[in-house]
Design an enzyme around this catalytic site. Structure first.
Site, PDB file in Angstrom:
ATOM      1  N   GLY A  12       1.170  -1.477   0.152  1.00 16.40           N
ATOM      2  CA  GLY A  12       0.208  -0.047  -0.330  1.00 16.40           C
ATOM      3  C   GLY A  12       0.740   1.851   0.128  1.00 16.40           C
ATOM      4  CG  ASN A  41      -7.472  -1.959   3.874  1.00 17.51           C
ATOM      5  OD1 ASN A  41      -8.080  -2.672   3.068  1.00 17.51           O
ATOM      6  ND2 ASN A  41      -7.233  -1.897   5.214  1.00 17.51           N
ATOM      7  CB  SER A  42      -3.554   2.318  -0.418  1.00 16.82           C
ATOM      8  OG  SER A  42      -2.920   1.908   0.821  1.00 16.82           O
ATOM      9  CB  ALA A  45      -8.507   5.056   0.085  1.00 20.08           C
ATOM     10  CD  GLN A  46     -15.035   5.076  -2.102  1.00 14.04           C
ATOM     11  OE1 GLN A  46     -16.409   6.323  -2.103  1.00 14.04           O
ATOM     12  NE2 GLN A  46     -15.175   4.261  -2.461  1.00 14.04           N
ATOM     13  N   GLY A  47     -11.838   9.115  -0.012  1.00 13.96           N
ATOM     14  CA  GLY A  47     -11.567  10.315   0.067  1.00 13.96           C
ATOM     15  C   GLY A  47     -10.887  11.337  -0.378  1.00 13.96           C
ATOM     16  N   GLY A  48      -9.206  11.160   0.556  1.00 14.03           N
ATOM     17  CA  GLY A  48      -8.394  12.164  -0.315  1.00 14.03           C
ATOM     18  C   GLY A  48      -7.245  11.830   1.068  1.00 14.03           C
ATOM     19  CD  GLU A 113     -12.960  12.664   3.572  1.00 16.92           C
ATOM     20  OE1 GLU A 113     -12.646  12.452   4.202  1.00 16.92           O
ATOM     21  OE2 GLU A 113     -12.465  12.849   2.254  1.00 16.92           O
ATOM     22  CG  ASP A 206      -2.149 -11.912   7.323  1.00 21.82           C
ATOM     23  OD1 ASP A 206      -3.036 -12.126   8.043  1.00 21.82           O
ATOM     24  OD2 ASP A 206      -2.302 -11.824   6.532  1.00 21.82           O
ATOM     25  CG  HIS A 227     -16.553   5.297   6.495  1.00 20.52           C
ATOM     26  ND1 HIS A 227     -17.905   5.659   5.913  1.00 20.52           N
ATOM     27  CD2 HIS A 227     -15.961   5.687   5.922  1.00 20.52           C
ATOM     28  CE1 HIS A 227     -17.240   6.725   5.306  1.00 20.52           C
ATOM     29  NE2 HIS A 227     -16.292   6.587   5.728  1.00 20.52           N
ATOM     30  NE  ARG A 273     -14.432   8.745   8.620  1.00 18.70           N
ATOM     31  CZ  ARG A 273     -13.647   8.513   7.206  1.00 18.70           C
ATOM     32  NH1 ARG A 273     -12.953   7.214   7.867  1.00 18.70           N
ATOM     33  NH2 ARG A 273     -13.816   9.086   6.637  1.00 18.70           N
ATOM     34  CG  HIS A 330     -13.302   3.925   6.719  1.00 20.15           C
ATOM     35  ND1 HIS A 330     -12.989   3.445   5.568  1.00 20.15           N
ATOM     36  CD2 HIS A 330     -12.672   4.661   6.659  1.00 20.15           C
ATOM     37  CE1 HIS A 330     -12.339   4.207   4.777  1.00 20.15           C
ATOM     38  NE2 HIS A 330     -12.577   4.880   5.616  1.00 20.15           N
ATOM     39  NE  ARG A 365      -8.240   6.737   9.862  1.00 19.87           N
ATOM     40  CZ  ARG A 365      -8.524   7.486   8.525  1.00 19.87           C
ATOM     41  NH1 ARG A 365      -8.877   8.345   7.683  1.00 19.87           N
ATOM     42  NH2 ARG A 365      -9.783   6.243   8.298  1.00 19.87           N
TER      43      ARG A 365
HETATM   44  C1  SIN Z   1     -13.917   8.328   2.854  1.00 18.19           C
HETATM   45  O1  SIN Z   1     -13.585   8.683   1.766  1.00 18.19           O
HETATM   46  O2  SIN Z   1     -14.765   8.374   3.405  1.00 18.19           O
HETATM   47  C2  SIN Z   1     -13.098   8.145   4.335  1.00 18.19           C
HETATM   48  C3  SIN Z   1     -11.386   9.028   4.042  1.00 18.19           C
HETATM   49  C4  SIN Z   1     -11.009   8.428   5.519  1.00 18.19           C
HETATM   50  O3  SIN Z   1     -11.156   7.526   5.472  1.00 18.19           O
HETATM   51  O4  SIN Z   1     -10.350   8.972   5.904  1.00 18.19           O
END
Ligand code: SIN
Length: 490
Positions: A12, A41-42, A45-48, A113, A206, A227, A273, A330, A365
């Protein structure tokens, strides 16, 4: 024996950031990954990436938002290092060719966010940030890096309190021994220990299990972030619906169209969250369906191509402007105790990204701080390795002859984890799961060394899940009060 300067477990953003920096300095790096190089997971990842690059923003604000989200359980020095080093390191990354989304004047676009006081999230390809960053980092590595796919790491090679490399089993069932001056754990978190998760199917804890067997300290294991908005149809979790959708105006509603976050928290849908996830979960437990109403989100398909694809491939009619959602695991704030430079309790063993617990995330986080952590602490880890002069020592591997009996299925572990150490925990019930785990402990009465050479990969993966599940349950039992993502109902 395969000799390399640095062996990295995982592929990742943390792993690739370390590799990118080291290979530029002519270190020979071998990346070993359980599936394919983009199975992480990387990549999902959607958010940014949250970073102070806009004129109105300040590192102090990013610091405070991170501390507030983490309930001040954070390591303040780690947070300060993350937010102050981020602008320069991200600018340097942009200079390698990374193309974050910009407006028509060529200025970076900043998204919003949960729990951020202002818009500071840079993104790429709309909601394809993780994948775009992984692809750029893969372009940045050179011929000094070898990537070995479909190879499972069985254990770390430890002599005394020093790590000398790893033992793996490849896809043709060959056992391989790597001797490395430096070993980097970058195996991600624990999402697959739960039935609903945004995590890749390979993410089974692991790295944590191996570090535990090697004698590393693990910290903050009870803090697991759920999430609130996973696409959920008939109780099945089908992918992430980014928080950025709520940052762009999406609101959570019940079947009657009522806004469920109204009156729950001043930040409503963009509350921390854990608050939003618990609210969604309480409606779910009451048998209600919850939707993300996207009617006010402009240019949805253009801004959220991944979410669009996940929804449409699962039969959601976006024309109705309602996406059915539920919570899922998440991110793990806990992990292998590590410095911001990756150092752990074991000499020559480093941990970076989600598997590491530097304390930067505290008890919860802040959104979009995790890709940032991988890049910034990945760079600091590489710098630490480059400034060190450690060498592997020839060692004779000795193996335990303790064999495992019958183990539960992944689904059984997942369902127990959700029931006893899920979104809401009951102190009095946690002993039940601890005792359940103990039934599967090998003869020496702890989740220690076993006969790895004769344990097939799928069984070892279950053993790793049991080890980590057990340790999470112990940590949850020991934390008596609710804090951040650890919520105890008395
Ligand atoms: C998300 O796109 O909702 C996740 C972003 C994150 O977990 O930092």
């Amino acid at each position: 024996m395969l000799k390399t300067d640095v062996v990295i477990i995982g592929s990742g953003i943390g792993a690739l950031s370390v590799a990118g920096e080291l290979c530029r300095h002519n270190k020979k790096v071998t990346i070993v990954t359980k599936a394919l190089r983009k199975s992480s997971n990387s990549s999902l990842a959607q958010g940014g990436i949250s970073v102070v690059l806009s004129d109105e923003d300040k590192c102090e604000y990013h610091y405070e938002d991170t501390m507030i989200a983490g309930c001040y359980h954070n390591d303040s020095d780690a947070v300060m290092a993350l937010v102050t080093k981020a602008p320069e390191i991200i600018k340097k990354f942009i200079d390698t060719g990374m193309d974050f989304d910009k407006d028509s004047n060529g200025n970076l676009l900043f998204g919003r966010e949960g729990a951020h006081r202002l818009s500071r999230i840079i993104h790429a390809g709309g909601d394809r940030t993780g994948l775009k960053v992984v692809e750029q980092l893969l372009r940045n590595i050179n011929e000094n890096v070898t990537v070995n796919e479909n190879e499972m790491v069985l254990d770390l090679r430890i002599s005394g309190s020093k790590c000398n490399g790893i033992i793996t089993r490849d896809k043709d069932n060959n056992i391989k021994y790597y001797e490395a001056d430096y070993t980097v754990l970058a195996t991600g978190g624990i999402g697959q220990l739960y039935p609903a998760t945004s995590n890749d199917t390979t993410i089974t804890g692991d790295g944590l299990a191996m570090a535990y067997r090697a004698g590393c300290r693990l910290e903050n294991l009870e803090f697991i972030q759920f999430h609130p908005t996973m696409l959920t149809i008939n109780g099945k979790t089908l992918g992430l619906v980014s928080e950025a959708v709520r940052g762009s105006g999406g609101i959570l509603v019940n079947e009657k169209g009522e806004h469920i976050m109204e009156g729950v928290h001043p930040q409503k849908d963009l509350a921390p969250r854990d608050v939003v996830a618990r609210e969604v979960y309480s409606h779910y437990l009451a048998g209600e369906k919850i939707y993300l109403d996207i009617s006010t989100v402009e240019n949805f398909r253009e801004h959220f191509p991944t979410v669009t694809e996940i929804c449409e491939s699962n039969g959601v009619d976006l024309g109705k402007k309602l996406i059915p959602v539920g919570p899922g695991v998440h991110f793990h704030m806990g992990g292998v105790k590590a410095g911001v430079d990756g150092t752990t309790d074991i000499e020559s063993l480093y941990a970076v990204g989600e598997v590491a617990c530097t304390g930067v995330h505290g008890a919860n986080r802040l959104a979009s701080n995790s890709l940032l952590e991988g890049i910034v602490f990945g760079e600091l880890t590489a710098e630490k390795i480059l400034a060190s002069d450690l060498h592997s020592q020839p060692m004779t591997d000795t193996f335990s002859d303790i064999t495992l009996g019958d183990l539960p299925t992944k689904a059984e572990i997942q369902s127990k984890m959700m029931e006893f150490v899920g979104i809401v925990r009951h102190e009095s019930a946690i002993d039940e799961i601890i005792n359940w785990f103990k039934k599967y402990m090998p003869a020496n009465n702890n989740f220690g060394k076993i006969d790895i050479l004769h344990t097939p990969n799928d069984k070892l993966e279950i053993y790793n899940m049991l080890t980590v599940g057990y340790l999470i349950a112990i940590a949850a039992k020991n934390r008596k009060e609710s804090l951040g993502a650890h919520y105890i109902e008395k």
